[in-house]
Design an enzyme around this catalytic site. Structure first.
Site, PDB file in Angstrom:
ATOM      1  N   LYS A  35     -22.026 -20.626  14.482  1.00  0.00           N
ATOM      2  CA  LYS A  35     -20.608 -20.834  14.203  1.00  0.00           C
ATOM      3  C   LYS A  35     -20.253 -22.320  14.280  1.00  0.00           C
ATOM      4  CE  LYS A  35     -16.108 -19.042  15.849  1.00  0.00           C
ATOM      5  NZ  LYS A  35     -15.500 -18.111  16.826  1.00  0.00           N
ATOM      6  N   SER A 112     -12.623 -14.798  14.737  1.00  0.00           N
ATOM      7  CA  SER A 112     -12.862 -16.054  14.045  1.00  0.00           C
ATOM      8  C   SER A 112     -14.341 -16.327  13.756  1.00  0.00           C
ATOM      9  CB  SER A 112     -12.295 -17.214  14.870  1.00  0.00           C
ATOM     10  OG  SER A 112     -12.986 -17.331  16.107  1.00  0.00           O
ATOM     11  N   SER A 136     -12.939 -12.481  18.920  1.00  0.00           N
ATOM     12  CA  SER A 136     -13.502 -13.191  17.772  1.00  0.00           C
ATOM     13  C   SER A 136     -14.965 -12.880  17.484  1.00  0.00           C
ATOM     14  CB  SER A 136     -13.331 -14.702  17.955  1.00  0.00           C
ATOM     15  OG  SER A 136     -11.979 -15.059  17.800  1.00  0.00           O
TER      16      SER A 136
END
Length: 281
Positions: A35, A112, A136
């Site tokens: 990420k 996210s 997330s």
């Protein structure tokens, strides 16, 4: 930064041959998508925002969780999308677009940790390394048909990760199967801290009631074992004054985000999507 189509913001290589260039270990040769909040040495960290990318140097050291996974044999194949500063739950990004959900084309992937989830669901990676502040990892895992783990807060290092709300942030893996998730978790988790002897069990019924029945049933044997030989305090935590948890969480999250990034925001005046702009408000 190279931004090819799909979940990747920086693609390093075609998927390596099994074990190619990997360290020996339980994750040998497994492809790792990281990420874009998490530092990888030699690759930019953009936090889902072009202004952050432009105002921060390329990290020289990887985040501790990346080092742990690569030491166990995983091979980083790229940095992958995130919602802007991880401040959303849908997978959308006003600056870079939204990765498509491979398991439900045309639909949102959840966020996210949208990039890690999409990379794994599309079989471009075996392990997605995400972060979870308010769902997330868990949300994109659910929406993309994956397994995701949000570790307990002290069991995974946050060193080398751009914060959202540090008292809630925690990194964790997303995988397509439980065996890979277990192997990644074992490589990622830090040893538990030595605990003081437990002499009293607090079991507020108002908190216990918030869990789904299936969760309560799964946890009950462990709770019953903890009860053995110890005093149990079952008074309600909040009495009759039941708080509204979501607004309380949102206030704390926004305050912690501003403490972490307020100086940078004042200095660089970045443009934010609506969810983040409210914090500057």
């Amino acid at each position: 930064m190279v931004r090819p189509p799909g979940p990747f913001v920086e693609w390093i290589a075609q998927p390596p041959a099994a074990g190619g260039g990997a360290h020996d270990g339980p994750l040998r040769g497994l492809r790792l998508a990281v990420k874009d909040l998490v530092d990888v040495a030699g690759l930019p960290t953009g936090a889902g925002h072009p202004r952050w990318l432009a105002t921060h140097p390329v990290p020289e050291r990887s985040a501790e969780v990346v080092t742990q996974l690569t030491a166990a044999g995983a091979v980083v194949v790229g940095k992958v999308h995130t919602d802007e500063f991880a401040y959303s739950m849908f997978g959308s990004n006003a600056h870079y677009g939204t990765p498509d959900n491979p398991r439900a084309p045309g639909r949102l992937p959840g966020g996210s940790s949208s990039g890690p989830a999409v990379a794994v669901a599309a079989r471009l990676a075996d392990i997605g390394l995400g972060t979870d502040t308010a769902g997330s990892i868990r949300i994109p895992a659910s929406w993309c048909g994956l397994y995701g783990l949000r570790p307990s807060h002290q069991r995974a290092s946050r060193a080398g990760i751009v914060p959202l709300a540090p008292s809630f942030d925690v990194p964790g893996p997303l995988c397509a199967d439980l065996a890979t998730l277990r192997a990644a978790a074992l490589a990622l988790l830090l040893p538990p801290a030595a605990a003081d002897p437990l002499d009293r069990l607090l079991l507020p019924p108002d908190l216990w009631a918030l869990a789904d029945e299936a969760v309560r049933d799964a946890l009950r044997p462990a709770v019953d074992a903890l009860r053995a030989g110890r005093p149990v305090d079952e008074r309600p935590l909040f009495g009759t004054d039941q708080p509204d948890y979501l607004p309380a969480f949102a206030v704390i999250q926004g305050w912690e985000f501003w403490q972490a990034h307020g100086d940078w925001i004042r200095a660089h005046a970045p443009e934010f999507m609506a969810e983040v702009e409210r914090v500057r408000g």
